[in-house]
Design a protein around this motif. Structure first.
Motif, PDB file in Angstrom:
ATOM      1  N   UNK A 107      -2.060  10.012  -5.662  1.00 46.75           N
ATOM      2  CA  UNK A 107      -1.911   9.073  -4.558  1.00 46.75           C
ATOM      3  C   UNK A 107      -1.880   7.639  -5.056  1.00 46.75           C
ATOM      4  N   UNK A 108      -2.755   7.319  -5.991  1.00 47.80           N
ATOM      5  CA  UNK A 108      -2.790   5.974  -6.559  1.00 47.80           C
ATOM      6  C   UNK A 108      -1.495   5.669  -7.297  1.00 47.80           C
ATOM      7  N   UNK A 109      -0.966   6.677  -7.974  1.00 46.34           N
ATOM      8  CA  UNK A 109       0.293   6.502  -8.704  1.00 46.34           C
ATOM      9  C   UNK A 109       1.437   6.219  -7.730  1.00 46.34           C
ATOM     10  N   UNK A 110       1.455   6.962  -6.626  1.00 42.60           N
ATOM     11  CA  UNK A 110       2.496   6.764  -5.619  1.00 42.60           C
ATOM     12  C   UNK A 110       2.379   5.381  -4.980  1.00 42.60           C
ATOM     13  N   UNK A 111       1.153   4.963  -4.680  1.00 49.13           N
ATOM     14  CA  UNK A 111       0.943   3.651  -4.085  1.00 49.13           C
ATOM     15  C   UNK A 111       1.389   2.536  -5.021  1.00 49.13           C
ATOM     16  N   UNK A 112       1.089   2.700  -6.308  1.00 44.47           N
ATOM     17  CA  UNK A 112       1.497   1.696  -7.288  1.00 44.47           C
ATOM     18  C   UNK A 112       3.017   1.641  -7.398  1.00 44.47           C
TER      19      UNK A 112
END
Length: 204
Positions: free
Chosen positions: A5-10
């Motif tokens: 999720x953090x990767x997608x948000x970034x």
């Protein structure tokens, strides 16, 4: 899952920053006044990072119309629409949520730019198709098979056609957030949307 999720948000934040930089440069210099390296430098990324998100500067300029926060709004819509709601009511709420003053302002600017820079036109159409496909997917999910195949496709196409006269300025409609003007002929955005959906409900 959290890392993903953090990767997608970034990734989304990076694309948004690049698109914003491209749009700002287009406003300042015109489409022919800058190159991809200028976009990457302004946003603080490399040319390779730009290439991971966009195929060209035209695509980046147009995609600046979609703001970062808007990517999560369909989830809010799904949570707010009652189960069994008519697809037209779903589309009405979706358009009122999606069609903001900022979106219209940017879309009108893009259309004006495209008159001098026709290379923008295919990407404007892609953007409109992206919004329409999103609406189509939401309708299909909420309808739960209650309507014939293709219904969501036709309804999304018809309702997103409502946008076009507002984007090209061919109708005198006050966009969301615009102050009232002295002209009695100007219609508010809410009035325009209600009129359009009344026609759709009656089948013209």
């Amino acid at each position: 899952m959290i890392k993903q999720n953090l990767r997608d948000l970034k990734k989304e934040a990076t694309a948004h920053a690049l698109a914003d930089a491209a749009y700002e440069l287009a406003l300042e210099r015109g489409l022919d006044g800058f190159v991809v390296d200028d976009i990457a430098q302004r946003a603080g990324y490399s040319r390779r990072t730009f290439a991971n998100h966009f195929s060209c500067k035209e695509e980046a300029v147009v995609m600046a119309t979609l703001t970062f926060k808007e990517k999560h709004e369909p989830e809010k819509l799904l949570a707010s629409i009652p189960e069994g709601a008519h697809p037209l009511d779903t589309m009405y709420h979706l358009l009122k949520m999606r069609l903001t003053a900022e979106l219209f302002r940017k879309m009108r600017t893009l259309v004006a730019m495209s008159k001098h820079s026709p290379t923008l036109e295919p990407y404007i159409l892609i953007l409109l198709r992206k919004l329409q496909f999103e609406a189509q997917s939401i309708l299909s999910e909420l309808s739960g098979g209650r309507y014939p195949e293709g219904y969501a496709h036709l309804l999304a196409g018809a309702t997103y056609g409502v946008m076009l006269p507002l984007i090209d300025g061919s109708l005198n409609v006050l966009l969301p957030g615009e102050p009232a003007v002295e002209s009695a002929e100007a219609m508010s955005f809410e009035q325009y949307l209600d009129t359009a959906f009344n026609h759709l409900r009656k089948g013209f």
